[in-house]
Design a protein around this motif. Structure first.
Motif, PDB file in Angstrom:
ATOM      1  N   LEU A  53       3.206  11.003  -2.155  1.00 14.90           N
ATOM      2  CA  LEU A  53       3.019  11.183  -3.613  1.00 14.90           C
ATOM      3  C   LEU A  53       3.845  10.179  -4.176  1.00 14.90           C
ATOM      4  O   LEU A  53       4.824   9.674  -3.538  1.00 14.90           O
ATOM      5  CB  LEU A  53       3.800  12.493  -4.059  1.00 14.90           C
ATOM      6  N   HIS A  54       3.608   9.503  -5.152  1.00 14.11           N
ATOM      7  CA  HIS A  54       4.090   8.680  -6.017  1.00 14.11           C
ATOM      8  C   HIS A  54       4.242   8.901  -7.480  1.00 14.11           C
ATOM      9  O   HIS A  54       3.458   9.826  -8.153  1.00 14.11           O
ATOM     10  CB  HIS A  54       3.340   7.289  -6.173  1.00 14.11           C
ATOM     11  N   LEU A  55       5.434   8.517  -8.222  1.00 11.79           N
ATOM     12  CA  LEU A  55       5.707   8.761  -9.361  1.00 11.79           C
ATOM     13  C   LEU A  55       6.271   7.607 -10.279  1.00 11.79           C
ATOM     14  O   LEU A  55       6.893   6.959  -9.790  1.00 11.79           O
ATOM     15  CB  LEU A  55       6.844   9.981  -9.368  1.00 11.79           C
ATOM     16  N   PHE A  56       5.672   7.571 -11.360  1.00 12.49           N
ATOM     17  CA  PHE A  56       5.919   6.205 -12.101  1.00 12.49           C
ATOM     18  C   PHE A  56       6.431   6.491 -13.557  1.00 12.49           C
ATOM     19  O   PHE A  56       6.115   7.417 -14.034  1.00 12.49           O
ATOM     20  CB  PHE A  56       4.612   5.380 -12.304  1.00 12.49           C
ATOM     21  N   ASP A  57       7.508   5.756 -13.873  1.00 13.54           N
ATOM     22  CA  ASP A  57       8.055   5.840 -15.279  1.00 13.54           C
ATOM     23  C   ASP A  57       6.999   5.788 -16.221  1.00 13.54           C
ATOM     24  O   ASP A  57       6.105   4.848 -16.201  1.00 13.54           O
ATOM     25  CB  ASP A  57       9.269   4.706 -15.693  1.00 13.54           C
ATOM     26  N   ALA A  58       6.841   6.783 -17.304  1.00  7.45           N
ATOM     27  CA  ALA A  58       5.819   6.357 -18.323  1.00  7.45           C
ATOM     28  C   ALA A  58       5.885   5.345 -19.175  1.00  7.45           C
ATOM     29  O   ALA A  58       4.868   4.843 -19.466  1.00  7.45           O
ATOM     30  CB  ALA A  58       5.543   7.905 -19.058  1.00  7.45           C
ATOM     31  N   GLY A  59       7.044   4.887 -19.399  1.00  9.34           N
ATOM     32  CA  GLY A  59       7.191   3.672 -20.102  1.00  9.34           C
ATOM     33  C   GLY A  59       7.218   2.357 -19.467  1.00  9.34           C
ATOM     34  O   GLY A  59       6.429   1.638 -19.803  1.00  9.34           O
ATOM     35  N   SER A  60       8.142   2.113 -18.521  1.00 12.11           N
ATOM     36  CA  SER A  60       7.921   0.724 -17.841  1.00 12.11           C
ATOM     37  C   SER A  60       6.991   0.770 -16.662  1.00 12.11           C
ATOM     38  O   SER A  60       6.774  -0.259 -16.319  1.00 12.11           O
ATOM     39  CB  SER A  60       9.450   0.658 -17.206  1.00 12.11           C
ATOM     40  N   GLU A  61       6.529   1.911 -16.254  1.00  8.83           N
ATOM     41  CA  GLU A  61       5.405   1.763 -15.234  1.00  8.83           C
ATOM     42  C   GLU A  61       5.990   1.626 -13.822  1.00  8.83           C
ATOM     43  O   GLU A  61       5.400   1.597 -13.055  1.00  8.83           O
ATOM     44  CB  GLU A  61       4.258   1.265 -15.516  1.00  8.83           C
ATOM     45  N   ALA A  62       7.389   1.357 -13.734  1.00  8.74           N
ATOM     46  CA  ALA A  62       8.060   1.175 -12.670  1.00  8.74           C
ATOM     47  C   ALA A  62       7.922   2.460 -11.660  1.00  8.74           C
ATOM     48  O   ALA A  62       7.939   3.602 -12.148  1.00  8.74           O
ATOM     49  CB  ALA A  62       9.255   0.662 -12.551  1.00  8.74           C
ATOM     50  N   ALA A  63       8.128   2.196 -10.260  1.00  4.45           N
ATOM     51  CA  ALA A  63       7.901   3.493  -9.389  1.00  4.45           C
ATOM     52  C   ALA A  63       9.235   4.048  -9.521  1.00  4.45           C
ATOM     53  O   ALA A  63      10.303   3.423  -9.755  1.00  4.45           O
ATOM     54  CB  ALA A  63       7.680   2.944  -7.943  1.00  4.45           C
ATOM     55  N   GLY A 121       1.080   9.864  -9.067  1.00  6.34           N
ATOM     56  CA  GLY A 121      -0.101   9.027  -8.333  1.00  6.34           C
ATOM     57  C   GLY A 121      -0.148   9.664  -7.081  1.00  6.34           C
ATOM     58  O   GLY A 121       0.755   9.806  -6.224  1.00  6.34           O
ATOM     59  N   ILE A 122      -1.616   9.591  -6.644  1.00  3.73           N
ATOM     60  CA  ILE A 122      -1.776  10.111  -5.140  1.00  3.73           C
ATOM     61  C   ILE A 122      -3.177   9.324  -4.878  1.00  3.73           C
ATOM     62  O   ILE A 122      -4.035   9.275  -5.686  1.00  3.73           O
ATOM     63  CB  ILE A 122      -1.985  11.595  -5.257  1.00  3.73           C
ATOM     64  N   ARG A 123      -3.252   8.712  -3.548  1.00  2.00           N
ATOM     65  CA  ARG A 123      -4.228   7.877  -3.096  1.00  2.00           C
ATOM     66  C   ARG A 123      -5.446   8.834  -2.876  1.00  2.00           C
ATOM     67  O   ARG A 123      -5.109  10.001  -2.119  1.00  2.00           O
ATOM     68  CB  ARG A 123      -4.090   7.158  -2.120  1.00  2.00           C
ATOM     69  N   PRO A 124      -6.818   8.734  -3.139  1.00  2.02           N
ATOM     70  CA  PRO A 124      -7.878   9.594  -2.637  1.00  2.02           C
ATOM     71  C   PRO A 124      -7.959  10.122  -1.210  1.00  2.02           C
ATOM     72  O   PRO A 124      -8.098  11.318  -0.821  1.00  2.02           O
ATOM     73  CB  PRO A 124      -9.182   8.865  -2.805  1.00  2.02           C
ATOM     74  N   GLU A 125      -7.334   9.043  -0.256  1.00  3.68           N
ATOM     75  CA  GLU A 125      -7.495   9.665   1.054  1.00  3.68           C
ATOM     76  C   GLU A 125      -6.391  10.459   1.412  1.00  3.68           C
ATOM     77  O   GLU A 125      -6.006  10.774   2.412  1.00  3.68           O
ATOM     78  CB  GLU A 125      -7.315   8.488   1.947  1.00  3.68           C
ATOM     79  N   ASP A 126      -5.254  10.881   0.466  1.00  4.90           N
ATOM     80  CA  ASP A 126      -4.213  11.525   0.521  1.00  4.90           C
ATOM     81  C   ASP A 126      -4.398  12.962  -0.077  1.00  4.90           C
ATOM     82  O   ASP A 126      -3.464  14.046  -0.147  1.00  4.90           O
ATOM     83  CB  ASP A 126      -2.974  11.028   0.079  1.00  4.90           C
ATOM     84  N   ILE A 127      -5.678  13.196  -0.333  1.00  7.61           N
ATOM     85  CA  ILE A 127      -5.968  14.566  -0.892  1.00  7.61           C
ATOM     86  C   ILE A 127      -7.058  15.004   0.000  1.00  7.61           C
ATOM     87  O   ILE A 127      -7.861  14.528   0.584  1.00  7.61           O
ATOM     88  CB  ILE A 127      -6.605  14.438  -2.328  1.00  7.61           C
ATOM     89  N   HIS A 128      -6.820  16.361   0.386  1.00  8.08           N
ATOM     90  CA  HIS A 128      -7.764  17.190   1.354  1.00  8.08           C
ATOM     91  C   HIS A 128      -8.056  18.535   0.851  1.00  8.08           C
ATOM     92  O   HIS A 128      -7.340  19.111  -0.074  1.00  8.08           O
ATOM     93  CB  HIS A 128      -7.282  17.028   2.622  1.00  8.08           C
ATOM     94  N   LEU A 129      -9.114  18.900   1.288  1.00  4.88           N
ATOM     95  CA  LEU A 129      -9.342  20.373   1.041  1.00  4.88           C
ATOM     96  C   LEU A 129      -8.449  21.443   1.698  1.00  4.88           C
ATOM     97  O   LEU A 129      -7.705  21.079   2.561  1.00  4.88           O
ATOM     98  CB  LEU A 129     -10.575  20.882   1.650  1.00  4.88           C
ATOM     99  N   ALA A 130      -7.889  22.277   0.597  1.00  5.72           N
ATOM    100  CA  ALA A 130      -6.504  22.971   1.085  1.00  5.72           C
ATOM    101  C   ALA A 130      -6.947  24.122   2.305  1.00  5.72           C
ATOM    102  O   ALA A 130      -7.959  24.455   2.256  1.00  5.72           O
ATOM    103  CB  ALA A 130      -6.081  23.622  -0.155  1.00  5.72           C
ATOM    104  N   TYR A 156       0.778  -1.454   0.166  1.00  2.30           N
ATOM    105  CA  TYR A 156      -0.071   0.005   0.027  1.00  2.30           C
ATOM    106  C   TYR A 156       1.010   1.474  -0.014  1.00  2.30           C
ATOM    107  O   TYR A 156       0.418   2.187  -0.714  1.00  2.30           O
ATOM    108  CB  TYR A 156      -0.903  -0.010   1.309  1.00  2.30           C
ATOM    109  N   ASN A 157       1.934   1.301   0.932  1.00  3.46           N
ATOM    110  CA  ASN A 157       2.614   2.350   0.935  1.00  3.46           C
ATOM    111  C   ASN A 157       3.743   2.714   0.012  1.00  3.46           C
ATOM    112  O   ASN A 157       4.041   3.688  -0.534  1.00  3.46           O
ATOM    113  CB  ASN A 157       3.391   2.471   2.373  1.00  3.46           C
ATOM    114  N   THR A 158       4.395   1.604  -0.479  1.00  7.08           N
ATOM    115  CA  THR A 158       5.499   1.663  -1.590  1.00  7.08           C
ATOM    116  C   THR A 158       5.053   0.603  -2.453  1.00  7.08           C
ATOM    117  O   THR A 158       6.153  -0.255  -2.656  1.00  7.08           O
ATOM    118  CB  THR A 158       6.771   1.392  -0.898  1.00  7.08           C
ATOM    119  N   PRO A 159       4.256   0.706  -3.590  1.00  6.46           N
ATOM    120  CA  PRO A 159       4.026  -0.122  -4.690  1.00  6.46           C
ATOM    121  C   PRO A 159       5.316  -0.043  -5.461  1.00  6.46           C
ATOM    122  O   PRO A 159       5.901   1.094  -5.757  1.00  6.46           O
ATOM    123  CB  PRO A 159       2.826   0.430  -5.401  1.00  6.46           C
ATOM    124  N   ALA A 160       5.425  -1.051  -6.137  1.00  7.09           N
ATOM    125  CA  ALA A 160       6.714  -1.221  -6.816  1.00  7.09           C
ATOM    126  C   ALA A 160       6.411  -0.634  -8.437  1.00  7.09           C
ATOM    127  O   ALA A 160       7.445  -0.195  -9.239  1.00  7.09           O
ATOM    128  CB  ALA A 160       6.987  -2.783  -7.090  1.00  7.09           C
TER     129      ALA A 160
END
Lengths: 364, 308
Positions: free
Chosen positions: A353-363, A284-293, A223-227
């Motif tokens: 926040l999560h960031l994934f490579d556009a090609g390989s989709e790896a984190a 990538g960002i999970r719904p529960e990690d977004i809040h009203l500013a 959940y926290n560090t998806p590959a």
């Protein structure tokens, strides 16, 4: 009780369908291991290879300290619970549970004792004389479990055992399975397509897709560090938000930019994404990690979004919002009041926040 | 005004409409065609047959009431006794072989292999070809002079003399049994295959994991679950075989020396061939209590199996 070791196992059907690709896993003694993935991902095939119901194209499967590749199912000391229970319809509950012991030539008193013990654990003592068709779905499920546990096998194999139950019963049986495993401590391999089941039941979870293991880890680790992007999107409900972004360096910082979105990447990610200036990526960002500013939120983590759908769940509000060409789902405080088409200022939790490579989709 | 015009017919239906709505009338009307057909083509011939068997009617001679004399006569008729024995032997032996071979074929066809659909279709051929035609072909194969079977056995060196298949009483019986089995196996195979396909493969897998060897899986799982279908198939087959006519009629005509007569062929020979209509009727009626008993026993058994 035993460990199960799957070593570079492949399964190829009819010479061209490569269902399981080079899977290697160690399932520890007494561990509850869950295989999860969409249908056709090879999880059930892997389980059936462990059971001996499916031949292994290449690789080794070891149970305890025996290579079982060539052993028939009955000699592997395993028990399996099937999706459709697979109870013998012409036998009473007692005989369904006793069948495996009878085939193994146990003495009558021992069979009787084991069946009654298992029935007591599962709360089905009063049903022993009934036929499967006289039982409800939940009761049948218990009988199928009973048939597995009377044998005291080294390993339990579960093939989507809860998928035929209604939602309420599924939650209840999930809890019971967990308790049962804690009580018996038998190594278990459990296949499901339901990520909630995987997260709640598994000591560790294997995520599979297209016959390939995507990630193995404890539920929170996944959940926290998806590959990769697939694991990130598969684990968690509602699913993680993804936005196609372009990485841009400016003012000594790295920014993720898309139409209507400009997020300043926090340090650990920015460092890992070093040198990718101008590259495409997926944020990538999970719904529960977004809040009203609120005023305390840094501006570089905020974005403006238009509300499209409001789902009131009581404990939270799930908002479907639109930001330029991206869609974001946010799970926000249930006390907030808003209307469709409202424009809100939302903020992301930078640590999540999560960031994934556009090609390989790896984190990244 | 408009309101009464619309609601009028609903509030006060015509007598004919009211009669239509009475379910007893409707039920009666729906039952009449079936009742007439059953009465005309089953009940009437049956009663007429019973009356005939109590008469002394022959072809061209209107007989008188003679009570059970015809039955007494056939009871003392050695050909009738042979026919009774033949019918039971023929039904018993063919049913055992049809069941065994049919089950074996069904189990083979239940596996996955290339061209499965085609093989399944071919299996049905003996069942589809009109019995009279296929029986003529068999008769040719068993012909003392032209027998392809004899020719093959001779060429392979198994025999030096022709076997007179249909001329020897025992061999003639064996021959018609072979043909009946050949014709009946597809029905068993396809019906049992349909039964096998209703048994979930998961049960076999569960039994394999439970430690059952292949024959134990068959005996403890497949066979008990197939039993209701098997019983129905056997019931149909027994009724058909017991009352079989065309196969024996074409192959041997009941010969040699009346050695292969069954109820039906003997009844035909007496009634139509010889013109003793009443005695023929008595012979075919004699089949009734046996068949009735077989059907009752099997139906009771099927009910027991199904409610188990």
């Amino acid at each position: 009780m035993a460990l199960v070791s799957i070593r570079s196992v492949n399964k190829v059907y009819d010479g061209n369908v490569h269902a399981v690709k080079d899977v290697s896993l160690e399932i520890r003694d007494k561990e509850f291991m869950v295989f999860v993935g969409p249908s056709g991902c090879g999880k059930t095939t892997t389980l059936r290879m462990v059971a001996g119901l499916e031949s292994i194209t290449s690789g080794d499967i070891v149970i305890g300290d025996t290579v079982v590749n060539q052993l028939p199912p009955m000699d592997r000391d395993i028990a399996m619970v099937f999706q459709n229970y697979a109870l013998y319809p012409h036998m009473s509950v007692f005989h369904n549970m006793a069948f495996g012991l009878k085939m193994r030539k146990f003495e009558k008193p021992e069979i009787d004792k084991r069946v009654r013990d298992a029935a007591a654990i599962l709360g089905i003592e009063t049903l022993l004389d009934r036929k499967p068709r006289q039982l409800s779905g939940g009761q049948r499920q218990r009988v199928a479990l009973g048939r597995a546990i009377v044998r005291h096998p080294q390993v339990f194999l579960f093939d989507e055992p809860l998928s035929n139950l209604d939602a309420k019963l599924r939650v209840q049986m999930r809890v019971e399975l967990k308790k049962l495993h804690e009580r018996l401590g038998t190594t278990a391999i459990y296949v499901t397509h339901d990520q909630v089941e995987a997260m709640t039941l598994g000591d560790r979870v294997v995520v599979m897709k297209d016959g390939i293991v995507q990630q193995v880890g404890e539920p929170l680790e996944l959940y926290n560090t998806p590959a990769n992007k697939f694991v990130a999107g598969f684990i968690g409900s509602p699913a993680m938000n993804f936005a196609d972004v372009t990485l841009a360096e400016s003012g000594g910082r790295l920014w993720a930019e898309a139409q209507g979105l400009r997020i300043g990447l926090p340090d650990p990610i920015a460092r890992r994404a070093n040198g990718r200036n101008g590259a495409h990526a997926t944020l990538g960002i999970r719904p529960e990690d977004i809040h009203l500013a609120s005023p305390t939120d840094a501006d570089d983590l905020c974005f403006e979004a238009e509300v499209e759908v409001i789902e009131q769940l009581g404990s939270e509000i799930v908002l479907d919002t639109r930001v330029g060409r991206s869609a974001f789902v946010a799970s926000v405080d249930p006390s907030l009041r808003m209307k469709v088409h409202d424009r809100l200022k939302l903020a992301m939790n930078p640590a999540r926040l999560h960031l994934f490579d556009a090609g390989s989709e790896a984190a990244i | 005004m408009a309101v009464t015009a619309v609601s009028g017919p609903v509030a006060r239906p015509t007598p004919r409409l009211r009669r239509m709505e009475d379910e007893r009338w409707l039920a009666f009307a729906l039952l009449v065609p079936t009742a007439v057909l059953l009465g005309l083509f089953i009940a009437y011939p049956f009663i007429e047959g019973v009356l005939l068997s109590l008469n002394s009617t022959r072809v061209g001679v209107k007989g008188d009431f003679v009570g059970l004399k015809n039955f007494d006569k056939i009871w003392n008729d050695s050909i009738f006794r042979t026919s009774v024995w033949n019918t039971f032997w023929y039904t018993g032996v063919t049913t055992v072989f049809k069941l065994a071979l049919g089950l074996w074929l069904a189990m083979l066809l239940n596996r996955h292999f290339k061209g499965k659909a085609l093989v399944r279709a071919f299996i049905l051929l003996p069942f589809i070809i009109p019995t009279v035609l296929s029986t003529f072909a068999w008769k040719w194969m068993f012909d003392p002079t032209f027998s392809v079977i004899n020719w093959t056995l001779f060429q392979l060196g198994f025999i030096t003399q022709r076997i007179n298949w249909l001329g020897d009483p025992d061999l003639a019986m064996t021959s018609i049994i072979i043909v009946n089995v050949w014709r009946g196996v597809p029905f068993f195979a396809i019906s049992l295959l349909a039964g096998l396909q209703t048994i979930s493969p998961e049960l076999q897998e569960a039994a394999a994991i439970d430690g059952a060897r292949p024959w134990q899986r068959f005996w403890h799982v497949t066979w008990p679950l197939l039993l209701p279908v098997t019983m129905v198939v056997v019931l149909f087959s027994v009724i058909q075989t017991f009352a079989d006519f065309q196969l024996v009629y074409v192959m041997t005509g009941g010969g040699p020396a009346n050695a292969t007569h069954l109820f039906a062929t003997y009844a035909y020979q007496l009634g139509i061939g010889t013109g003793l209509l009443s005695e023929g009727a008595a012979v075919s009626l004699a089949m009734f209590p046996f068949l009735f008993l077989i059907v009752v026993v099997q139906l009771l058994y099927i009910r027991r199996v199904e409610t188990r």
